[in-house]
Structures are given as structure tokens and as C-alpha cells.
Design an enzyme around this catalytic site. Sequence first.
Site, PDB file in Angstrom:
ATOM      1  N   TYR A  70      30.785  47.865  36.877  1.00 37.49           N
ATOM      2  CA  TYR A  70      32.211  48.085  37.125  1.00 37.49           C
ATOM      3  C   TYR A  70      32.814  48.562  35.819  1.00 37.49           C
ATOM      4  CZ  TYR A  70      37.110  47.447  37.728  1.00 37.49           C
ATOM      5  OH  TYR A  70      38.455  47.688  37.763  1.00 37.49           O
ATOM      6  N   ARG A 129      50.044  26.484  30.741  1.00 39.09           N
ATOM      7  CA  ARG A 129      48.893  27.279  30.303  1.00 39.09           C
ATOM      8  C   ARG A 129      47.568  26.605  30.661  1.00 39.09           C
ATOM      9  NH1 ARG A 129      49.280  27.707  24.732  1.00 39.09           N
ATOM     10  NH2 ARG A 129      51.032  29.153  24.715  1.00 39.09           N
ATOM     11  N   ASP A 185      28.248  39.167  38.732  1.00 37.42           N
ATOM     12  CA  ASP A 185      29.515  39.660  39.275  1.00 37.42           C
ATOM     13  C   ASP A 185      29.252  39.930  40.754  1.00 37.42           C
ATOM     14  OD1 ASP A 185      31.687  41.125  40.186  1.00 37.42           O
ATOM     15  OD2 ASP A 185      31.845  42.371  38.391  1.00 37.42           O
ATOM     16  N   LYS A 225      40.118  41.504  45.038  1.00 41.51           N
ATOM     17  CA  LYS A 225      39.473  42.276  46.103  1.00 41.51           C
ATOM     18  C   LYS A 225      39.400  41.432  47.374  1.00 41.51           C
ATOM     19  CE  LYS A 225      39.153  45.117  42.651  1.00 41.51           C
ATOM     20  NZ  LYS A 225      37.992  45.194  41.799  1.00 41.51           N
TER      21      LYS A 225
END
Length: 373
Positions: free
Chosen positions: A97, A46, A168, A193
Site C-alpha cells: 500500500y 489522549r 496488513d 475501509k
Amino acid sequence: MAADDLAPATRVVHLGRPPVEPGAAVNVPVVLSSTYVANGEINYARSGSDTIGAFELAVGSLEGGTALAFASGLAAAAAIIEGMPTGTVAVLPKGPYFGVGELFSEQERLGRMELRLVDVADTEAVLEAARGADLLWIESPVNPTMEIADLPALCAGGRRSGALVVVDSTFASPLLVRPLDHGADIVMHSATKSLAGHEDLLMGVLVTRDADRLERLRYRRTNTGALPGSLEAYLALRGLRTLHVRLERQQRTAGVLATRLEAHPAVARVRYPGLASDPGHERAAALLSGFGSMISFETTGSGEDAERVCEAFGVIVHATSLGGVQSLAERRSRYAEEADRGTPPTLIRFSVGLEDVEDLWKDLAGALATVPA
Ligand SMILES: *Cc1c(COP(=O)(O)O)cnc(C)c1O
């Protein structure tokens, strides 16, 4: 030679590889282990893996900071947004977004945040809204309406107001602009992306130069289990190797197609920062080292007409997402949340892939022929 001395085209190929020495593998291993033998540097998966670390090293270096990888772009965004204290005043784009917009709306519904929505292209309005704000969330270019923010002015103004400035930069990628150089506190990407670029995984990344902030974000990532898998990190790093050459080709094709779309009788409006007619053109030309692979265009006629155009594509796939090798397009207002945010009903977001430019144009022209004159 220090990585900083090399051009981006070279750096995407070399960053995050093991040291070059006799007998060494040239790629980082995919570490598939949930646990580690006691008394070492790492106990449990983790908190990271060598594969994830290699991806972080590469993206961090490209953006000029230290990176933390996440299981998706939204997991990365949530680490910032949900980590803000109760009473936070946040400034964000009117149509961000849409998943990011949902994260902010939830904070508002829970009574934890006050939201101020702005047009990020309107610098004066953003700076006015940023007065007394705690968080300035910039997206540029905006998905899918393509506004371009004046990053140097907004980052400087946001910081003067004492707000945490987050950019972003998914649509731009680290190859077109480095927001940390313009004064942003954190840059965020949906690595799903263009960074990964093959439409085969979800990942996100945050990059900052502030060591305290990095540790707080790492703490949240570990304790919310928002880490990506090592296999995803490996694939994303492999995708990153070709980012420069993909982007170069995609934006060349995008420039040609945007120009032809603009002249097409079934197209009412094109948003592509590379077009001289685009409201963001001058700012993009000054700020970005290229105009990117994303085009948004509005057809004439109704939303249903635009939907039929999407269904008529043959080479271009009618699907959501962007930044990959395969061209994708969709009418964003097919989602109620997107329509509510004011995205025009006929707006088609077109992610230009690596196919032959003339094949793509034939496909576009053929599909546009379905729009009634
Ligand atoms: C896709 C996207 C996100 C969300 O990223 P996921 O990896 O899908 O969670 C955030 N911002 C922008 C601009 C995006 O395009």
C-alpha cells in the site's frame, strides 16, 4: 454465552455493547471530553475513551487478540514502523500500500532501516529475505495487485528468523482470515475501509496477543497523539455491525463481475482471487473464508484509455479508497509513486459496493466500450 462460541455474523452485531440490563442503553455513548476529573482511571483523552474502547473490544475479539485504535491506517502502521530501532532490516512487499511504502522509504532515507523488497506470493523468496531480518511486513491480498501470501508459512518462517511479523489484513478483513491464528505478531487494518465501511471517516487498528508489545504500542500512540476521535470510533463500530452482511453481498457481486470482466474484449487481465484462473486462487481458497470485494483489472490499450474508462463511470464513482457501501474505482498509476512501484499503467482498482449487480455491470460495460478496439 462466550463470544468465542458465536458465529462472526452474530459477533459483529453484539460485540462492544454495554451490558444488557434493565434501563441500559444498547449502544456505547459517544464520549466527547478532552479531560476527566482527577483521581479516576483516566485523566486525559489522549489515552482513550469508552467509545474507542468499545470499538477496540469488538475488533480485538474478531481478530483473537487485544486491539488498539488509531487515527488512520497509516497512523497505526507508523506506530510499528517508526518504533523499530535504528539498524532494523525490514522485509516488505515490492508494491505495498503506497502510504506504507512511503513510511518505509523515509526510514531508509533517514539511514534508520535497510529494506528488502519481495513478492509476497513467492514464499521461498520471502523466507530467504527474512533471514537475519528484524521486521517482516506482509500485506495480503496486496493493494492493488492482489497477490495472496501463504500466511502460515511466512508467519512461521518469520518468527523462526526472529523477525517481528506484521500482517496488513485490510483487504481481507477479520471475517476472511485471522492472521494471529496463523502466527502473526501483529495484525493491522485500515479501519477506514471495510471495517467502518461507509466512506465517512479515517481510522486504523492494530491487534496483538503480546501484552508487552501492546503496552509499547499504546505508549507510542499516547505520546504521538495518534488516537482517533470518539465520534469516529462510534461510527466505525456502527459500520462494523453490518460488516458480515456487506461482505457477503459484495463478494457475491464481485464474483459475478470478475467473471464477466474476464470475458470482456477490452479487458486484458483480471486479478480476483475467486477466479479459477487467478494465480492466488488455490491459496486464497485454502486460507480465506471468502474472496473479498476487491477486483483489479487491466484494460487493453493505453493508460490514457484506462483513465477514460474511469471518467466514463456513472454508478461507480471515480475515486480512491475502498471497502465501502458505494462502488469506487480508480487507475492506481495516476499517482507517480504507484507507477514507480511497478503497478501496470492500465490497472483499475475496483471496490465493489452494495449496488445492484446488473446496474454495476451496465456501468462497467458502458465505460469499457470507450476503449478503442
Ligand atoms: C488504505 C490502506 C492503508 C492506509 O490506511 P488509511 O486509513 O488510509 O491511513 C493501509 N493499508 C492498506 C492495504 C490500505 O488499503
